[in-house]
Design a protein around this motif. Structure first.
Motif, short mmCIF file in Angstrom:
data_model
loop_
_atom_site.label_atom_id
_atom_site.label_comp_id
_atom_site.label_asym_id
_atom_site.label_seq_id
_atom_site.Cartn_x
_atom_site.Cartn_y
_atom_site.Cartn_z
N VAL A 122 5.62 11.05 -5.27
CA VAL A 122 5.35 9.96 -6.21
C VAL A 122 3.89 9.92 -6.64
O VAL A 122 3.57 9.29 -7.66
N LEU A 123 3.02 10.58 -5.91
CA LEU A 123 1.62 10.70 -6.35
C LEU A 123 1.43 11.90 -7.27
O LEU A 123 0.52 11.91 -8.11
N SER A 135 0.85 -1.19 0.00
CA SER A 135 0.00 0.00 0.00
C SER A 135 0.88 1.23 0.00
O SER A 135 2.10 1.15 0.23
N HIS A 136 0.23 2.37 -0.22
CA HIS A 136 0.99 3.61 -0.24
C HIS A 136 1.55 3.97 1.13
O HIS A 136 2.45 4.81 1.24
N ASN A 137 1.06 3.33 2.16
CA ASN A 137 1.58 3.58 3.51
C ASN A 137 2.95 2.97 3.73
O ASN A 137 3.65 3.32 4.69
N ASP A 138 3.36 2.02 2.86
CA ASP A 138 4.67 1.41 3.00
C ASP A 138 5.76 2.49 2.93
O ASP A 138 5.73 3.35 2.04
N ASP A 164 -2.73 3.58 -6.80
CA ASP A 164 -3.50 4.26 -7.83
C ASP A 164 -4.68 5.05 -7.26
O ASP A 164 -5.08 6.07 -7.82
N ASN A 165 -5.28 4.55 -6.18
CA ASN A 165 -6.49 5.17 -5.65
C ASN A 165 -6.21 6.13 -4.49
O ASN A 165 -7.16 6.59 -3.83
N GLU A 166 -4.95 6.42 -4.24
CA GLU A 166 -4.62 7.36 -3.18
C GLU A 166 -5.02 8.79 -3.57
O GLU A 166 -4.93 9.16 -4.75
N LEU A 167 -5.43 9.56 -2.59
CA LEU A 167 -5.73 10.97 -2.81
C LEU A 167 -4.41 11.75 -2.92
O LEU A 167 -3.52 11.60 -2.07
N ILE A 168 -4.30 12.56 -3.96
CA ILE A 168 -3.08 13.33 -4.18
C ILE A 168 -3.05 14.50 -3.19
O ILE A 168 -4.01 15.27 -3.10
N PRO A 169 -1.97 14.63 -2.44
CA PRO A 169 -1.92 15.70 -1.42
C PRO A 169 -1.76 17.07 -2.06
O PRO A 169 -1.17 17.22 -3.13
N PRO A 170 -2.27 18.11 -1.38
CA PRO A 170 -2.16 19.47 -1.91
C PRO A 170 -0.78 20.06 -1.66
O PRO A 170 0.06 19.48 -0.97
N ALA A 171 -0.57 21.25 -2.21
CA ALA A 171 0.66 21.99 -1.94
C ALA A 171 0.54 22.68 -0.59
O ALA A 171 -0.55 22.97 -0.10
N LEU A 195 -8.16 13.82 -5.34
CA LEU A 195 -7.44 14.92 -4.72
C LEU A 195 -7.87 15.11 -3.27
O LEU A 195 -9.06 14.97 -2.94
N LYS A 196 -6.91 15.44 -2.44
CA LYS A 196 -7.23 15.86 -1.08
C LYS A 196 -7.66 17.32 -1.09
O LYS A 196 -7.27 18.10 -1.96
N ALA A 197 -8.45 17.70 -0.09
CA ALA A 197 -8.86 19.09 0.03
C ALA A 197 -7.63 19.98 0.19
O ALA A 197 -6.66 19.60 0.85
N GLY A 198 -7.69 21.13 -0.43
CA GLY A 198 -6.57 22.05 -0.34
C GLY A 198 -6.24 22.68 -1.68
O GLY A 198 -7.03 22.61 -2.63
#
Length: 674
Positions: free
Chosen positions: A509-510, A472-475, A524-531, A632-635
């Motif tokens: 990497v996202l 998972s992306h948590n690795d 693939d299904n992870e929310l992309i973090p904002p700036a 996308l994550k909020a932000g």
């Protein structure tokens, strides 16, 4: 269109360009990168090989010891080279051999657009799955090349005598769209591609009516696969009158198509011995034949490089020809013969751990050289990291043009020439393979027999993050300083102060990739973090540029002719041919999946973070709505929207979105700047 017409480049004398790509040649296989050190150490238990001509090429120009392939196996690595994209964007990923290369800008098509004649010799393997041919959708002639001589299908490159097929069966060789394999008696393919390339170069330069600069992609399929031997010693002299020569006679197509196939071992290796048990009291033994074969195959490539260099000198074009030499990935452990082959006999992986199909440095760091007399200083060593997708913008820069905006690469000309400021390369690799890293005694115990599965690698400066068998992306990433610790033995991930770098790697990497359903990933299904942006205002920036390239250019090296801050797009401010770039942040109100819609009557291109989201440049005729979704994550998420004005009519630029409680509506009102 010539490069001199491209705004911002200035008038240049476009160089000829030859890109030589070898197959499964390790970083440690080249003298100047590693084997010369091995020879100097003179340890009886460590055999070594020599590459005098490739070493000479390196002395003429620059070594790039921090250069990476795009993937640790051939098809995706070659696709990324040709497209100028890393594996987060290329359409060929993992082990997708024979998949059609995307119909978009390629290194050949962009060079052809700025005045180059283009040719490819050797291995392709990116044609599409119509196995009958010759109308493969991604035939080289459909991807920017004017001429093709080589093997279209991936598996054909596993046999180096195509007509005899002595180990893997008869194979096809195509000249453009004609299979000529039945004429190729006793043709060792590395000789065949070299002789054909020499003929093409000579004819091109003798045609004064079409004295164009040329680009050659010389894609050897050696030394990988069946370690077959040439028929005879390499002909002496090299160049116009020596070396391998194209004869063009069926049954005797080249001047080495005689004698006994699979018979010649280079004399330096024929009687070579080594201390197999590291015991000076026992007699040394002969090298196993499989390693004599491998060393001969590498030395043959070396001879062919020398032959080509002599041809350039004979034609008096050596001073205006850039020659780049590289490999598609790290060394293999495959011989396709009864005798096993191990990459640690010559330590083909050099000072690193890992081989082909690993994202350890030994699998992805490749021996790379660039020479261009009078432009690239002799005996230069480039210390900054770079990737194979950087060559498309590099070659265009040398030709006087900015690259398409879609490329993931940057021009390496500042590093190569010592002039200008070098932009940082994006070094990012993702790959899947369900086997394990070999149990070589030279490897760190932590790497031996390491299960691969889903793998990922990213580099920041001197530091590399690596993940194996990703669940998972948590690795967490293992983190290594590959300058101080090239073998990646000291994992810094748990050191004090590394949490921030770990988070940065996981975010990055996202933000640099797009999922591909044909190559699914656990992230693939992870929310992309904002700036991380603190203070913003309503609106967004715009800048206008003038460039005459036939594509939307990467404007990073161009100077804007106007700029401002607006609340709504003002495309009408631009003239025909101008590039308008809108930039800022999209304010995402809540976590979720969002679909973006873009319609233009000119060319347009949308990037969010460093992801290529919507492409309305190549093949876009205007008026068609295209859409793409992102999680996308909020932000605040940075965006750049490029628009190239094609005509003087009223401009249309409809940019909308929907998702997570938002009905389809314009995005512009959610734009911010800081």
């Amino acid at each position: 269109m010539s490069a001199q017409q491209v705004k911002g480049a200035g008038k240049v004398k476009q160089p000829n360009i030859i890109f030589i790509l070898t197959d499964d040649l390790g970083f440690g296989d080249i003298g100047t990168f590693f084997q010369n050190q091995r020879k100097k150490a003179n340890e009886p238990g460590k055999p070594f090989t020599s590459t005098p001509n490739i070493d000479r090429l390196a002395a003429m120009g620059a070594r790039l010891p921090q250069h990476y392939c795009a993937a640790p196996v051939c098809a995706p690595a070659r696709a990324s080279l040709l497209l100028g994209l890393h594996q987060g964007h290329a359409n060929v990923r993992d082990n997708q051999f024979d998949k059609a290369l995307e119909d978009n800008y390629t290194i050949a098509s962009v060079l052809r657009s700025v005045g180059y004649k283009t040719a490819v010799f050797g291995k392709w393997g990116l044609q599409g799955l119509n196995s009958e041919g010759p109308e493969w959708p991604a035939h080289p002639l459909n991807r920017g090349f004017d001429y093709f001589m080589g093997m279209i299908r991936h598996a054909d490159g596993h046999e180096h005598y195509p007509k005899e097929g002595i180990y893997r069966g008869a194979k096809q060789v195509w000249e453009n769209k004609t299979n000529i394999a039945d004429k190729l008696d006793k043709c060792y393919t590395a000789d065949l591609w070299t002789a054909s390339a020499k003929k093409w170069i000579t004819e091109n330069k003798r045609d004064k009516k079409k004295d164009q600069p040329f680009f050659i992609y010389l894609a050897y399929e050696t030394p990988h696969a069946v370690l077959e031997l040439p028929t005879q010693a390499y002909p002496g002299g090299g160049g116009m009158k020596g070396g391998v020569q194209w004869l063009g006679e069926a049954g005797h197509m080249i001047n080495t198509a005689s004698g006994e196939v699979d018979s010649y071992i280079h004399p330096e290796y024929a009687n070579a011995t080594y201390d197999h048990d590291n015991n000076p009291a026992t007699p040394q033994i002969a090298w196993p034949e499989v390693y004599k074969r491998y060393a001969t195959a590498v030395r043959r490539i070396d001879s062919e490089v020398g032959d080509l260099l002599q041809l350039l000198k004979d034609l008096k074009i050596d001073d205006n020809t850039m020659v780049v030499f590289s490999s598609d990935n790290g060394p293999s452990i495959e011989s396709y013969l009864k005798e096993n082959f191990a990459a640690n006999f010559f330590q083909s992986f050099g000072p690193f751990d890992g081989i082909k199909r690993d994202v350890w440095e030994g699998g992805v760091r490749v021996p790379t050289i660039a020479a261009w007399p009078g432009h690239i200083p002799a005996n230069t060593v480039i210390k900054t990291p770079s990737g194979v997708h950087d060559w498309l913008p590099t070659f265009l820069d040398a030709a006087g043009s900015p690259p398409p905006v879609r490329t993931d690469g940057v021009s390496l000309m500042p590093s190569l020439t010592g002039k200008g400021k070098q932009r940082s390369s994006t070094i990012y690799i993702e790959y899947f393979q369900n086997q394990s890293t070999p149990d070589f005694k030279e490897f760190d115990p932590h790497h031996r027999n390491r299960k691969r599965n889903q793998m990922q690698m990213i580099r920041f400066g001197d530091t590399v993050g690596v993940r194996y068998d990703i669940k998972s992306h948590n690795d967490n990433f293992e983190i290594y300083n590959v300058i101080k610790d090239p073998q990646e033995t000291n994992n810094l991930a748990n050191n004090k102060g590394m949490n921030l770098l770990q988070s940065k790697m996981k975010e990055r990497v996202l933000q640099v990739r797009r999922p591909d359903t044909s190559a699914p990933r656990p992230y693939d299904n992870e929310l992309i973090p904002p700036a991380l942006v603190v203070s913003t205002k309503q609106g967004f920036y715009w800048q206008r540029y003038r460039a005459s390239s036939p594509w939307i250019p990467d404007v990073s090296t161009l100077s804007s002719i106007a700029k401002g801050i607006v609340q709504e797009p003002e495309v009408g401010l631009a003239g025909v041919g101008d590039i308008v770039v809108y930039a800022g942040f999209i304010q995402v109100p809540a976590d979720g999946e969002f679909t973006f819609y873009l319609t233009a009557n000119s060319a347009a291109f949308l990037k969010i973070h460093d992801s290529n989201v919507i492409d309305e440049d190549y093949g876009y005729n205007g008026g068609e709505e295209r859409a793409a979704s992102m999680k996308l994550k909020a932000g605040l998420h940075p965006f750049k929207l490029y628009c190239r004005i094609k005509n003087s009519s009223k401009q249309l630029l409809d940019f909308s979105w929907q998702g997570s409680g938002i009905t389809k509506q314009t995005v512009w009102s959610n734009m911010r700047y800081n």
